[in-house]
Write a protein that holds these residues in place. Structure first.
Motif, short mmCIF file in Angstrom:
data_model
loop_
_atom_site.label_atom_id
_atom_site.label_comp_id
_atom_site.label_asym_id
_atom_site.label_seq_id
_atom_site.Cartn_x
_atom_site.Cartn_y
_atom_site.Cartn_z
N LEU A 35 10.95 -13.16 -25.30
CA LEU A 35 11.94 -14.24 -25.24
C LEU A 35 11.32 -15.51 -24.65
N GLY A 36 10.57 -15.34 -23.54
CA GLY A 36 9.94 -16.50 -22.92
C GLY A 36 8.93 -17.15 -23.85
N GLY A 37 8.17 -16.31 -24.57
CA GLY A 37 7.21 -16.86 -25.51
C GLY A 37 7.88 -17.57 -26.67
N ARG A 38 8.99 -17.00 -27.15
CA ARG A 38 9.71 -17.62 -28.27
C ARG A 38 10.29 -18.97 -27.87
N LEU A 39 10.74 -19.08 -26.61
CA LEU A 39 11.27 -20.35 -26.13
C LEU A 39 10.22 -21.45 -26.21
N THR A 40 8.98 -21.10 -25.92
CA THR A 40 7.91 -22.11 -25.97
C THR A 40 7.62 -22.56 -27.40
N ASP A 41 8.01 -21.73 -28.39
CA ASP A 41 7.86 -22.15 -29.79
C ASP A 41 9.00 -23.06 -30.23
N LYS A 42 10.14 -22.95 -29.54
CA LYS A 42 11.33 -23.70 -29.93
C LYS A 42 11.47 -25.02 -29.16
#
Length: 396
Positions: free
Chosen positions: A62-69
Motif C-alpha cells: 500500500l505504501g509503495g502504491r501510494l508513491t506511484d499515485k
C-alpha cells in the motif's frame, strides 16, 4: 555546474547518513528505555517492538502504491515531516497503547518513505550508474549503523527520550530540505496501455514471479535474523564456554567494519556477474556461516564465520534493491519497492523458529539447531532458481 539530479541524489544520501546515525542512537535502546522507565511487561514490550516490522510487511504494498499515485515531491516532504512528529511523540508518550500506536505508525512511515527514496534514486540515476547509487545508499546505512551506537556512548547521561527528540528533529529538517530541493519533481510518467487484457495478464505473471523472488530472499533475511537471536543465545550459553559475551560484541563490531571495508571492492570484482547469481551466493554464505557457528569458540572458525556472514550481507545489500529496480517499470516502481519490504517477514519468523528449536532441543544441542537453521536457509535457493528459470523462459 552540478546537475540538479546529482544534487538531489547527494541530498538524499546525506539525509540517510544523518537520520540513520540518530536512529541508531535511539531505536536500539527503546526496549531498555520502556522496561526501565515504564516497567512494561515482557508481553507488552514484545508487542511494541514487534508491531513495527509487522506494519512494514502489511503496509509495504500500500505504501509503495501510494508513491506511484502521489507526486514524489509531496511524498518526500509530507512523510518525513509526519515521521518526525511521531518520533517527537515518543519522548512525550507514557502508556502502552500510545507506544504501540506510535511504533506501528513508525513502520508505516518507514516503508512509504523507503519506497519513495529508492524510486527517486532510480529516476535520478542513469542505467550505468544506478547500481553504484544504490550501493552508495547501502554504505550510508552501514555508516549510520556503525556510528550511531558509538556516538550514543558520548551521551551516557542523556535519556532515550531526548535521543528521540533529536531523531524527530532530524526528520523535520530533512522534510524542509526536501521541500526546497524537490519542488519540481514530477510524478512518474504514465503510458496508456495498448492491450488492457494482455497487459493485465502479463502484470499478474510478473507479480507472481516477483513474489517468488521475494520468497527466496526472505530465507536470507531468516538467516540474517539469527545473528541477533539464536546466535546471541549460543554465545552466552554454557555450550560456548567462557568469554561468549565479549566474543559476540566483537562479532558485531567486526561485521559492521567488514561491510564498510568490503563493499566497494566486492562491487568492483562482482560487477560482471548477474545480480541473481550473487543473491544466490549470498544465501549460501549465510547458510555456511550458521553451519560454522557451533564451532566459533575456535578463533579460526570464528573468523571464517564472521567473514562469510559479512560477505553474504554485502552481496545481499548490494544487489537486492538493484534487482527490484530492474524488475519494475516506471509506472510501478513504488509498488515493487513497497512489496520488496515483505522479505522482512524473515526477520520475524527467524527468531521464532530459532527459539522453538532451542525449546524443543534437550540440553541445548546448538550444533543440531544450527544445522537445521542452515538447511532452512538453503530453501531460498529453490525459489531463486525457479525465479531465474522462469525469467529465462520469458526472455526466449
Amino acid at each position: 555546474m552540478i546537475d540538479t539530479r546529482n544534487k538531489q541524489i547527494a541530498l538524499l544520501l546525506s539525509e540517510t547518513i544523518a537520520t540513520r546515525i540518530t536512529m541508531f542512537m535511539s531505536v536500539p535502546f527503546l526496549m531498555i528505555y520502556l522496561s526501565n522507565r515504564f516497567h512494561f511487561s515482557a508481553t507488552e514490550l514484545s508487542l511494541i517492538i514487534g508491531i513495527n516490522p509487522l506494519c512494514t510487511v502489511i503496509f509495504g504494498p500500500l505504501g509503495g502504491r501510494l508513491t506511484d499515485k502521489i507526486s514524489r515531491s509531496k511524498t518526500l516532504y509530507i512523510v518525513p515531516f509526519f515521521w518526525g512528529l511521531i518520533f517527537l511523540s515518543f519522548a512525550a508518550a507514557s502508556t502502552f497503547p500510545v507506544f504501540l500506536l506510535l511504533n506501528g505508525l513508525n513502520g508505516i512511515c518507514y516503508v512509504t518513505y523507503e519506497s519513495t527514496v529508492k524510486k527517486v534514486l532510480s529516476f535520478n540515476s542513469t542505467l550505468n550508474n544506478r547500481k553504484l547509487v544504490f550501493n552508495l545508499r547501502y554504505t550510508c546505512l552501514a555508516v549510520g549503523a556503525f556510528l550511531g551506537p558509538l556516538l550514543q556512548l558520548l551521551f551516557p547521561k542523556t535519556s532515550t527520550a531526548h535521543m528521540y527528540v533529536l531523531l524527530g528533529g532530524t526528520y523535520l529538517v530533512s522534510a524542509l530540505l526536501n521541500r526546497c530541493f524537490f519542488k519540481d519533481c514530477p510524478p512518474a510518467e504514465k503510458t496508456p496501455p495498448i492491450n488492457t487484457a494482455a497487459s493485465s495478464a502479463t502484470d499478474r505473471k510478473n507479480l507472481l514471479l516477483f513474489l517468488c523472488f521475494l520468497l527466496g530472499i526472505a530465507f536470507s533475511y531468516f538467516a540474517y535474523a539469527q545473528s541477533q537471536s539464536t546466535v546471541s543465545l549460543f554465545f552466552t550459553s554454557k555450550e560456548f564456554g567462557v568469554g561468549g559475551n565479549s566474543k559476540y560484541s566483537l562479532m558485531l563490531s567486526m561485521n559492521a567494519l567488514l561491510i564498510l571495508i568490503l563493499q566497494f571492492p566486492v562491487l568492483r570484482v562482482t560487477q560482471r556477474f548477474p545480480p541473481l547469481k550473487l543473491l544466490m551466493l549470498s544465501n549460501v554464505l549465510f547458510s555456511f556461516s550458521l553451519l560454522l557457528t557451533p564451532q566459533s569458540s575456535n578463533w579460526g572458525y570464528f573468523l571464517v564465520m564472521v567473514l562469510s556472514f559479512s560477505l553474504g550481507e554485502v552481496l545481499l545489500g548490494s544487489n537486492f534493491d538493484y534487482s527490484v529496480d530492474s524488475f519494475s517499470t516506471e509506472e510501478n516502481k513504488g509498488l515493487y519497492f513497497g512489496l520488496s519490504e515483505t522479505v522482512r517477514i524473515g526477520n520475524t519468523i527467524g527468531p521464532i523458529v530459532g527459539g522453538l528449536l532451542i525449546e524443543a532441543s534437550p540440553s541445548g544441542g546448538f550444533k543440531e539447531i544450527f544445522i537445521i537453521l542452515s538447511l532452512i536457509t538453503l530453501v531460498g535457493q529453490l525459489f531463486l532458481w525457479l525465479y531465474g528459470k522462469n525469467i529465462r523462459i520469458n526472455q526466449h
